[in-house]
Design a protein around this motif. Structure first.
Motif, PDB file in Angstrom:
ATOM      1  N   ARG A   1       0.820  -1.208   0.000  1.00 24.90           N
ATOM      2  CA  ARG A   1       0.000   0.000   0.000  1.00 24.90           C
ATOM      3  C   ARG A   1       0.859   1.264   0.000  1.00 24.90           C
ATOM      4  NH1 ARG A   1      -5.359  -0.849   2.166  1.00 24.90           N
ATOM      5  NH2 ARG A   1      -5.290   1.236   3.091  1.00 24.90           N
ATOM      6  N   SER A   2       1.928   1.246   0.789  1.00 22.75           N
ATOM      7  CA  SER A   2       2.825   2.400   0.879  1.00 22.75           C
ATOM      8  C   SER A   2       4.224   1.902   1.189  1.00 22.75           C
ATOM      9  CB  SER A   2       2.347   3.374   1.962  1.00 22.75           C
ATOM     10  OG  SER A   2       3.305   4.383   2.194  1.00 22.75           O
ATOM     11  N   LYS A   3       5.134   2.084   0.254  1.00 24.58           N
ATOM     12  CA  LYS A   3       6.497   1.580   0.453  1.00 24.58           C
ATOM     13  C   LYS A   3       7.178   2.257   1.642  1.00 24.58           C
ATOM     14  CE  LYS A   3       7.467   0.001  -4.223  1.00 24.58           C
ATOM     15  NZ  LYS A   3       6.047  -0.010  -4.637  1.00 24.58           N
ATOM     16  N   VAL A   4       6.901   3.547   1.836  1.00 28.16           N
ATOM     17  CA  VAL A   4       7.522   4.262   2.949  1.00 28.16           C
ATOM     18  C   VAL A   4       6.998   3.734   4.280  1.00 28.16           C
ATOM     19  CG1 VAL A   4       7.805   6.501   4.063  1.00 28.16           C
ATOM     20  CG2 VAL A   4       7.892   6.333   1.566  1.00 28.16           C
ATOM     21  N   LEU A   5       5.666   3.658   4.406  1.00 25.14           N
ATOM     22  CA  LEU A   5       5.062   3.168   5.646  1.00 25.14           C
ATOM     23  C   LEU A   5       5.456   1.720   5.907  1.00 25.14           C
ATOM     24  CD1 LEU A   5       3.140   3.506   8.044  1.00 25.14           C
ATOM     25  CD2 LEU A   5       1.250   2.868   6.519  1.00 25.14           C
ATOM     26  N   GLY A   6       5.406   0.899   4.869  1.00 19.86           N
ATOM     27  CA  GLY A   6       5.770  -0.508   5.029  1.00 19.86           C
ATOM     28  C   GLY A   6       7.212  -0.684   5.471  1.00 19.86           C
ATOM     29  N   SER A   7       8.120   0.116   4.904  1.00 17.59           N
ATOM     30  CA  SER A   7       9.535   0.021   5.271  1.00 17.59           C
ATOM     31  C   SER A   7       9.756   0.443   6.720  1.00 17.59           C
ATOM     32  CB  SER A   7      10.375   0.907   4.340  1.00 17.59           C
ATOM     33  OG  SER A   7      10.254   0.481   2.997  1.00 17.59           O
ATOM     34  N   ILE A   8       9.081   1.508   7.135  1.00 20.21           N
ATOM     35  CA  ILE A   8       9.236   1.985   8.511  1.00 20.21           C
ATOM     36  C   ILE A   8       8.739   0.932   9.507  1.00 20.21           C
ATOM     37  CG2 ILE A   8       8.450   3.687  10.194  1.00 20.21           C
ATOM     38  CD1 ILE A   8       8.381   5.734   7.922  1.00 20.21           C
ATOM     39  N   VAL A   9       7.540   0.410   9.250  1.00 19.10           N
ATOM     40  CA  VAL A   9       6.979  -0.605  10.144  1.00 19.10           C
ATOM     41  C   VAL A   9       7.846  -1.855  10.159  1.00 19.10           C
ATOM     42  CG1 VAL A   9       4.992  -2.092  10.582  1.00 19.10           C
ATOM     43  CG2 VAL A   9       4.629   0.276   9.880  1.00 19.10           C
ATOM     44  N   MET A  10       8.389  -2.229   9.002  1.00 12.99           N
ATOM     45  CA  MET A  10       9.220  -3.432   8.924  1.00 12.99           C
ATOM     46  C   MET A  10      10.489  -3.278   9.757  1.00 12.99           C
ATOM     47  SD  MET A  10      10.623  -5.421   5.546  1.00 12.99           S
ATOM     48  CE  MET A  10      11.443  -3.959   4.920  1.00 12.99           C
ATOM     49  N   VAL A  11      11.154  -2.140   9.641  1.00 17.14           N
ATOM     50  CA  VAL A  11      12.381  -1.912  10.410  1.00 17.14           C
ATOM     51  C   VAL A  11      12.084  -1.907  11.907  1.00 17.14           C
ATOM     52  CG1 VAL A  11      14.192  -0.245  10.917  1.00 17.14           C
ATOM     53  CG2 VAL A  11      13.541  -0.683   8.545  1.00 17.14           C
ATOM     54  N   VAL A  12      11.018  -1.193  12.291  1.00 17.90           N
ATOM     55  CA  VAL A  12      10.659  -1.126  13.715  1.00 17.90           C
ATOM     56  C   VAL A  12      10.309  -2.515  14.246  1.00 17.90           C
ATOM     57  CG1 VAL A  12       8.989  -0.229  15.377  1.00 17.90           C
ATOM     58  CG2 VAL A  12       9.907   1.269  13.603  1.00 17.90           C
ATOM     59  N   ALA A  13       9.522  -3.274  13.470  1.00 20.65           N
ATOM     60  CA  ALA A  13       9.117  -4.611  13.902  1.00 20.65           C
ATOM     61  C   ALA A  13      10.320  -5.529  14.066  1.00 20.65           C
ATOM     62  CB  ALA A  13       8.130  -5.211  12.893  1.00 20.65           C
ATOM     63  N   MET A  14      11.268  -5.457  13.145  1.00 17.61           N
ATOM     64  CA  MET A  14      12.459  -6.305  13.235  1.00 17.61           C
ATOM     65  C   MET A  14      13.298  -5.938  14.457  1.00 17.61           C
ATOM     66  SD  MET A  14      13.762  -6.811   9.305  1.00 17.61           S
ATOM     67  CE  MET A  14      15.054  -7.934   9.840  1.00 17.61           C
ATOM     68  N   LEU A  15      13.472  -4.657  14.694  1.00 16.95           N
ATOM     69  CA  LEU A  15      14.279  -4.236  15.840  1.00 16.95           C
ATOM     70  C   LEU A  15      13.632  -4.640  17.162  1.00 16.95           C
ATOM     71  CD1 LEU A  15      15.401  -0.659  14.692  1.00 16.95           C
ATOM     72  CD2 LEU A  15      16.776  -2.738  14.761  1.00 16.95           C
ATOM     73  N   VAL A  16      12.310  -4.426  17.258  1.00 11.42           N
ATOM     74  CA  VAL A  16      11.610  -4.791  18.485  1.00 11.42           C
ATOM     75  C   VAL A  16      11.637  -6.303  18.699  1.00 11.42           C
ATOM     76  CG1 VAL A  16       9.377  -4.799  19.648  1.00 11.42           C
ATOM     77  CG2 VAL A  16      10.152  -2.746  18.471  1.00 11.42           C
ATOM     78  N   SER A  17      11.438  -7.065  17.627  1.00  7.96           N
ATOM     79  CA  SER A  17      11.442  -8.531  17.737  1.00  7.96           C
ATOM     80  C   SER A  17      12.809  -9.042  18.170  1.00  7.96           C
ATOM     81  CB  SER A  17      11.042  -9.160  16.393  1.00  7.96           C
ATOM     82  OG  SER A  17       9.749  -8.759  16.010  1.00  7.96           O
ATOM     83  N   ILE A  18      13.873  -8.505  17.559  1.00 10.85           N
ATOM     84  CA  ILE A  18      15.222  -8.931  17.920  1.00 10.85           C
ATOM     85  C   ILE A  18      15.518  -8.593  19.377  1.00 10.85           C
ATOM     86  CG2 ILE A  18      17.671  -8.511  17.502  1.00 10.85           C
ATOM     87  CD1 ILE A  18      16.959  -8.108  14.548  1.00 10.85           C
ATOM     88  N   ALA A  19      15.122  -7.384  19.786  1.00 12.71           N
ATOM     89  CA  ALA A  19      15.364  -6.970  21.170  1.00 12.71           C
ATOM     90  C   ALA A  19      14.625  -7.873  22.154  1.00 12.71           C
ATOM     91  CB  ALA A  19      14.931  -5.518  21.365  1.00 12.71           C
ATOM     92  N   ALA A  20      13.376  -8.225  21.829  1.00  7.86           N
ATOM     93  CA  ALA A  20      12.587  -9.074  22.722  1.00  7.86           C
ATOM     94  C   ALA A  20      13.212 -10.461  22.855  1.00  7.86           C
ATOM     95  CB  ALA A  20      11.155  -9.178  22.227  1.00  7.86           C
ATOM     96  N   VAL A  21      13.633 -11.047  21.727  1.00  8.23           N
ATOM     97  CA  VAL A  21      14.219 -12.384  21.764  1.00  8.23           C
ATOM     98  C   VAL A  21      15.563 -12.366  22.486  1.00  8.23           C
ATOM     99  CG1 VAL A  21      15.123 -14.269  20.365  1.00  8.23           C
ATOM    100  CG2 VAL A  21      13.015 -13.117  19.682  1.00  8.23           C
ATOM    101  N   MET A  22      16.384 -11.353  22.225  1.00 11.02           N
ATOM    102  CA  MET A  22      17.677 -11.261  22.903  1.00 11.02           C
ATOM    103  C   MET A  22      17.488 -11.078  24.406  1.00 11.02           C
ATOM    104  SD  MET A  22      20.055  -9.002  20.326  1.00 11.02           S
ATOM    105  CE  MET A  22      21.485  -9.238  21.401  1.00 11.02           C
TER     106      MET A  22
END
Length: 234
Positions: free
Chosen positions: A154-175
């Motif tokens: 739907r939006s490459k900018v919005l999708g990219s932002i959410v993807m980066v945030v989701a990856m960082l939060v997920s990695i932090a939670a697992v670590m």
């Protein structure tokens, strides 16, 4: 729904096979390079960090599920409701595969009597946490990956932002889970007779993280269903 699942399966069974191949390569590399005897090398890092690495791979693999696969399936006549339930079957297949690999690799150091095998088991199972921890984390990152794919379409900018945030939060939670588990196991090795409440400085943190992951999974599933129902083929 069955036809849609079979349609999607042909694109994703190679990914499942790649996960199995990755686990086999990491394990064989660790054994061949002397990790069981205490050697420190890159395979030691890969083997100990296997759960976290698999979660990252699941996130990446699920991204295509709700982008190119969605367009192709709807173009071939799949119903939106059937597609939604079809991807649920794939999410389950990915989760079960990752969970099975995690359990097998956690047993290898014990069965082969690796040096300090207790530490390896703790790393692979998040400190012997409840059995739901890794499957829940897998389902959560898979749902997040699908959601990011829909947002990106739907939006490459919005999708990219959410993807980066989701990856960082997920990695932090697992670590954080792995660090807490390792710390708890170290404390137990110091005094196995001490009460749990004295030994664990993390309190209810793993439980709160589990509740957080469950909430993220449910919200992601709702948004995925909502976006798919309104999705237009481009």
């Amino acid at each position: 729904m069955k036809r849609t699942f079979r349609f999607l399966w042909q694109f994703h069974w190679p990914n499942l096979a790649a996960l199995v191949g990755f686990a086999a390569a990491v394990t064989l590399g660790a054994v061949a390079s002397g990790v069981p005897q205490g050697n420190e090398n890159i395979f030691q890092t890969y083997f100990g960090g296997f759960p976290m690495m698999v979660l990252m791979l699941l996130f990446i693999l699920s991204f295509a599920l709700c982008t190119s696969n969605l367009n192709l399936a709807l173009s071939c006549g799949a119903r939106r409701r059937d597609f939604f339930w079809g991807i649920q079957g794939l999410l389950l297949a990915y989760t079960l595969t990752a969970w099975l690999l995690q359990n097998i690799m956690a047993c290898i150091p014990v069965l082969m009597r690796w040096t300090d095998f207790g530490r390896w088991t703790a790393l692979m199972t998040f400190g012997k946490m409840s059995v739901w921890a890794f499957p829940l984390a897998s389902m959560t990152v898979l749902a997040l990956g699908c959601l990011c794919g829909l947002l990106f379409s739907r939006s490459k900018v919005l999708g990219s932002i959410v993807m980066v945030v989701a990856m960082l939060v997920s990695i932090a939670a697992v670590m954080l889970l792995m660090f807490a588990a390792g710390n708890e196991v170290a404390l137990y090795s110091m005094d196995e007779s001490a009460p749990d409440i004295i030994l664990s400085p993390w309190g209810r943190l793993p439980r709160y993280l589990g509740l957080g992951m469950g909430a993220v999974f449910l919200v992601s599933e709702y948004l995925i269903w909502r976006f798919i129902r309104r999705y237009c083929v481009r």
